[in-house]
Scaffold this motif. Structure first.
Motif, PDB file in Angstrom:
ATOM      1  N   ILE A 128       0.838  -1.205   0.000  1.00  0.00           N
ATOM      2  CA  ILE A 128       0.000   0.000   0.000  1.00  0.00           C
ATOM      3  C   ILE A 128       0.871   1.252   0.000  1.00  0.00           C
ATOM      4  CG2 ILE A 128      -1.682   1.341   1.326  1.00  0.00           C
ATOM      5  CD1 ILE A 128      -2.918  -1.034  -0.076  1.00  0.00           C
ATOM      6  N   SER A 129       1.888   1.276   0.847  1.00  0.00           N
ATOM      7  CA  SER A 129       2.775   2.442   0.916  1.00  0.00           C
ATOM      8  C   SER A 129       3.457   2.712  -0.420  1.00  0.00           C
ATOM      9  CB  SER A 129       3.826   2.242   2.005  1.00  0.00           C
ATOM     10  OG  SER A 129       3.231   2.142   3.276  1.00  0.00           O
ATOM     11  N   LEU A 130       3.866   1.636  -1.089  1.00  0.00           N
ATOM     12  CA  LEU A 130       4.541   1.791  -2.378  1.00  0.00           C
ATOM     13  C   LEU A 130       3.597   2.334  -3.444  1.00  0.00           C
ATOM     14  CD1 LEU A 130       6.611  -1.528  -2.399  1.00  0.00           C
ATOM     15  CD2 LEU A 130       7.512   0.796  -2.143  1.00  0.00           C
ATOM     16  N   MET A 131       2.322   1.956  -3.385  1.00  0.00           N
ATOM     17  CA  MET A 131       1.354   2.447  -4.357  1.00  0.00           C
ATOM     18  C   MET A 131       0.923   3.891  -4.062  1.00  0.00           C
ATOM     19  SD  MET A 131       0.973  -0.011  -6.558  1.00  0.00           S
ATOM     20  CE  MET A 131      -0.571   0.234  -7.445  1.00  0.00           C
ATOM     21  N   VAL A 132       0.835   4.215  -2.784  1.00  0.00           N
ATOM     22  CA  VAL A 132       0.334   5.535  -2.389  1.00  0.00           C
ATOM     23  C   VAL A 132       1.415   6.614  -2.470  1.00  0.00           C
ATOM     24  CG1 VAL A 132      -0.496   6.860  -0.389  1.00  0.00           C
ATOM     25  CG2 VAL A 132      -1.569   4.687  -0.973  1.00  0.00           C
ATOM     26  N   ALA A 133       2.674   6.253  -2.222  1.00  0.00           N
ATOM     27  CA  ALA A 133       3.759   7.244  -2.162  1.00  0.00           C
ATOM     28  C   ALA A 133       3.823   8.153  -3.391  1.00  0.00           C
ATOM     29  CB  ALA A 133       5.095   6.539  -1.932  1.00  0.00           C
ATOM     30  N   PRO A 134       3.804   7.606  -4.617  1.00  0.00           N
ATOM     31  CA  PRO A 134       3.871   8.508  -5.783  1.00  0.00           C
ATOM     32  C   PRO A 134       2.632   9.389  -5.927  1.00  0.00           C
ATOM     33  CG  PRO A 134       3.522   6.233  -6.474  1.00  0.00           C
ATOM     34  CD  PRO A 134       3.846   6.197  -5.023  1.00  0.00           C
ATOM     35  N   LEU A 135       1.502   8.929  -5.403  1.00  0.00           N
ATOM     36  CA  LEU A 135       0.296   9.756  -5.449  1.00  0.00           C
ATOM     37  C   LEU A 135       0.464  10.982  -4.561  1.00  0.00           C
ATOM     38  CD1 LEU A 135      -2.436   6.945  -5.187  1.00  0.00           C
ATOM     39  CD2 LEU A 135      -1.506   8.005  -7.258  1.00  0.00           C
ATOM     40  N   ARG A 136       0.948  10.754  -3.353  1.00  0.00           N
ATOM     41  CA  ARG A 136       1.179  11.885  -2.433  1.00  0.00           C
ATOM     42  C   ARG A 136       2.211  12.853  -3.022  1.00  0.00           C
ATOM     43  NH1 ARG A 136      -1.427  10.758   2.275  1.00  0.00           N
ATOM     44  NH2 ARG A 136      -1.582   8.571   2.945  1.00  0.00           N
ATOM     45  N   GLU A 137       3.278  12.297  -3.605  1.00  0.00           N
ATOM     46  CA  GLU A 137       4.324  13.144  -4.179  1.00  0.00           C
ATOM     47  C   GLU A 137       3.799  14.004  -5.321  1.00  0.00           C
ATOM     48  OE1 GLU A 137       7.332  10.394  -5.314  1.00  0.00           O
ATOM     49  OE2 GLU A 137       7.851   9.839  -3.253  1.00  0.00           O
ATOM     50  N   SER A 138       2.758  13.518  -5.995  1.00  0.00           N
ATOM     51  CA  SER A 138       2.171  14.263  -7.118  1.00  0.00           C
ATOM     52  C   SER A 138       1.047  15.200  -6.681  1.00  0.00           C
ATOM     53  CB  SER A 138       1.652  13.284  -8.174  1.00  0.00           C
ATOM     54  OG  SER A 138       2.712  12.549  -8.727  1.00  0.00           O
ATOM     55  N   GLY A 139       0.818  15.286  -5.379  1.00  0.00           N
ATOM     56  CA  GLY A 139      -0.162  16.249  -4.872  1.00  0.00           C
ATOM     57  C   GLY A 139      -1.547  15.706  -4.610  1.00  0.00           C
ATOM     58  N   PHE A 140      -1.748  14.395  -4.744  1.00  0.00           N
ATOM     59  CA  PHE A 140      -3.050  13.822  -4.434  1.00  0.00           C
ATOM     60  C   PHE A 140      -3.276  13.848  -2.921  1.00  0.00           C
ATOM     61  CE2 PHE A 140      -2.229  12.140  -8.587  1.00  0.00           C
ATOM     62  CZ  PHE A 140      -3.469  11.924  -9.167  1.00  0.00           C
ATOM     63  N   ILE A 176      -1.019   7.097 -11.866  1.00  0.00           N
ATOM     64  CA  ILE A 176      -1.476   8.489 -11.955  1.00  0.00           C
ATOM     65  C   ILE A 176      -2.129   8.749 -13.310  1.00  0.00           C
ATOM     66  CG2 ILE A 176      -0.681  10.886 -12.072  1.00  0.00           C
ATOM     67  CD1 ILE A 176       1.459  10.039  -9.956  1.00  0.00           C
ATOM     68  N   ARG A 177      -1.540   8.223 -14.381  1.00  0.00           N
ATOM     69  CA  ARG A 177      -2.136   8.381 -15.711  1.00  0.00           C
ATOM     70  C   ARG A 177      -3.515   7.732 -15.760  1.00  0.00           C
ATOM     71  NH1 ARG A 177       1.588   6.238 -18.612  1.00  0.00           N
ATOM     72  NH2 ARG A 177       0.668   4.149 -18.751  1.00  0.00           N
ATOM     73  N   THR A 178      -3.659   6.570 -15.122  1.00  0.00           N
ATOM     74  CA  THR A 178      -4.956   5.891 -15.087  1.00  0.00           C
ATOM     75  C   THR A 178      -5.997   6.754 -14.391  1.00  0.00           C
ATOM     76  OG1 THR A 178      -3.898   3.710 -15.068  1.00  0.00           O
ATOM     77  CG2 THR A 178      -6.168   3.830 -14.269  1.00  0.00           C
ATOM     78  N   TYR A 179      -5.635   7.351 -13.273  1.00  0.00           N
ATOM     79  CA  TYR A 179      -6.557   8.238 -12.545  1.00  0.00           C
ATOM     80  C   TYR A 179      -6.980   9.418 -13.422  1.00  0.00           C
ATOM     81  CZ  TYR A 179      -5.498   6.063  -7.974  1.00  0.00           C
ATOM     82  OH  TYR A 179      -5.373   5.213  -6.909  1.00  0.00           O
ATOM     83  N   ARG A 180      -6.001  10.065 -14.016  1.00  0.00           N
ATOM     84  CA  ARG A 180      -6.296  11.293 -14.761  1.00  0.00           C
ATOM     85  C   ARG A 180      -7.114  11.014 -16.016  1.00  0.00           C
ATOM     86  NH1 ARG A 180      -0.394  14.058 -13.537  1.00  0.00           N
ATOM     87  NH2 ARG A 180      -1.024  15.000 -11.550  1.00  0.00           N
ATOM     88  N   GLU A 181      -6.809   9.904 -16.692  1.00  0.00           N
ATOM     89  CA  GLU A 181      -7.592   9.548 -17.881  1.00  0.00           C
ATOM     90  C   GLU A 181      -9.024   9.210 -17.506  1.00  0.00           C
ATOM     91  OE1 GLU A 181      -5.473   6.394 -19.744  1.00  0.00           O
ATOM     92  OE2 GLU A 181      -3.974   7.715 -20.681  1.00  0.00           O
ATOM     93  N   LEU A 182      -9.212   8.512 -16.382  1.00  0.00           N
ATOM     94  CA  LEU A 182     -10.564   8.174 -15.936  1.00  0.00           C
ATOM     95  C   LEU A 182     -11.346   9.429 -15.603  1.00  0.00           C
ATOM     96  CD1 LEU A 182     -12.836   6.344 -14.984  1.00  0.00           C
ATOM     97  CD2 LEU A 182     -11.611   6.039 -12.821  1.00  0.00           C
TER      98      LEU A 182
END
Length: 358
Positions: A16-28, A343-349
């Protein structure tokens, strides 16, 4: 962007931490599912919901299972009625819980039908989903499982040279992982291998059953407790390879296998989705398959015997295999690229949802 990522953390698994870390770094802004209904203002502000293992239901009793199922149905209905973009990660072929499967099957069916995107970590997942509903194909997104290189500390030097094969099972100790079978086979190879089983049992009763089974087994090291993150590198140091005798009926992906490769260890493992995806590396693993549970024991026995023979032939053979697997997951299961893909998946959705609503 405000999202619900559930679960928001997992003390027993850094996935979970590995998946969430880049999201937080990108401002989510990441919120737990428990906060979803904390206020109407907060509920309305959530842009997207991402669920992991949501189909699992505690089947310790009918009341507990029904309560969990009822709460999860409310969440899914709210997401559907208010048109919140929904992403579900498919981790297992089916729920590992054996009792009261109606609840988990119902939740899985709704997640498959209602999710706007389904993230898969193995290509076998796509064919399983297509068998359930051919319309899911258009919303499947393949993202590799993140690696765990140095996540729990650096790799430590391996065990001293010995003809004795040192096997390690590590992870939450649950019945579907066939721990009883491991103990039985450890007895049979008493003079040729040492087996360590490290992890917290799902219940105290199950722990007591395993301890009773292991009584009098000299080559078995039971560490039936929560394994602290700092202990993981030293457990790997003392092992030649990991043994993961999963139940093929429910198992699909294995973060523990990726963890082993991340620390330069190979595995004894059935041909689950994670392993099947690594076809170019199969020569560096001890892989087996079986058609029904009655075949599992003799086939696993034969595979362990092969590992024993390989170790007697060469003390360093498993280190060489593990080193190649480490290089493979460093490249193929690249955590930075996985973050970019998510992140691309989130933004495209969200862009698709915006366009449909305007």
């Amino acid at each position: 962007m405000k999202i619900v990522f559930n679960p928001p953390d997992n003390k027993e698994n850094q996935y979970i931490s590995l998946m969430v870390a880049p999201l937080r770094e990108s401002g989510f802004e990441i919120y737990p599912l428990d906060s979803f209904f904390s206020s109407y203002k907060h509920f309305k502000s959530i842009d997207l919901v991402h669920l992991n293992w949501f189909e699992n239901v505690d089947d310790s009793s009918f009341f507990v299972a029904f309560r969990s199922f009822f709460r999860k149905m409310i969440v899914l209905l709210a997401i559907k009625l208010f048109r919140k973009p929904l992403i579900w990660t498919m981790h297992n072929r089916s729920s590992h819980e054996k009792g009261l499967r109606f609840f988990s099957r119902t939740l899985t069916a709704l997640l498959v039908k209602w999710a706007d995107r389904i993230i898969i970590h193995s290509h076998a997942s796509a064919s399983i989903l297509a068998q359930r509903d051919r319309q899911t194909t258009a919303k499947i997104i393949y993202i590799p499982h993140p690696n765990f290189i140095n996540v729990y500390g650096p790799i430590q030097p391996g065990p001293e040279d010995s003809n004795l094969l040192k096997l390690l099972f590590m992870g939450v100790v649950k019945p579907y992982k066939n721990i009883e079978l491991l103990i039985k086979l450890a007895r049979e190879f008493n003079k040729e291998l040492q087996l360590t089983i490290a992890g917290k049992p799902s219940t105290d009763k199950y722990r007591q059953e395993l301890e009773k089974m292991a009584t009098g087994t000299d080559n078995l090291n039971l560490q039936l407790r929560f394994i602290d993150d700092a202990e993981i590198p030293s457990l790997f140091r003392e092992a030649d390879l990991l043994i993961l005798p999963y139940d093929l009926e429910s198992s699909l992906n294995s973060g523990t296998a990726i963890l082993a490769f991340s620390y330069g260890k190979t595995v004894i493992c059935p041909l689950i989705g994670t392993i099947a995806d690594m076809d170019e590396m199969h020569a560096d693993m001890l892989i087996y398959n079986y058609d029904d549970k009655h075949e599992h024991e003799p086939i696993l026995r034969k595979t362990i015997a092969k590992a024993v023979a390989l170790k007697k032939h060469s003390n360093h053979i498993f280190k060489e295999k593990g080193d190649r697997l480490l290089r493979y997951v460093q490249y193929r299961n690249n955590n930075h690229q996985i973050g970019v893909d998510l992140i691309r998946t989130y933004r495209e959705l969200l862009t698709d949802k915006f366009n449909k609503n305007t």
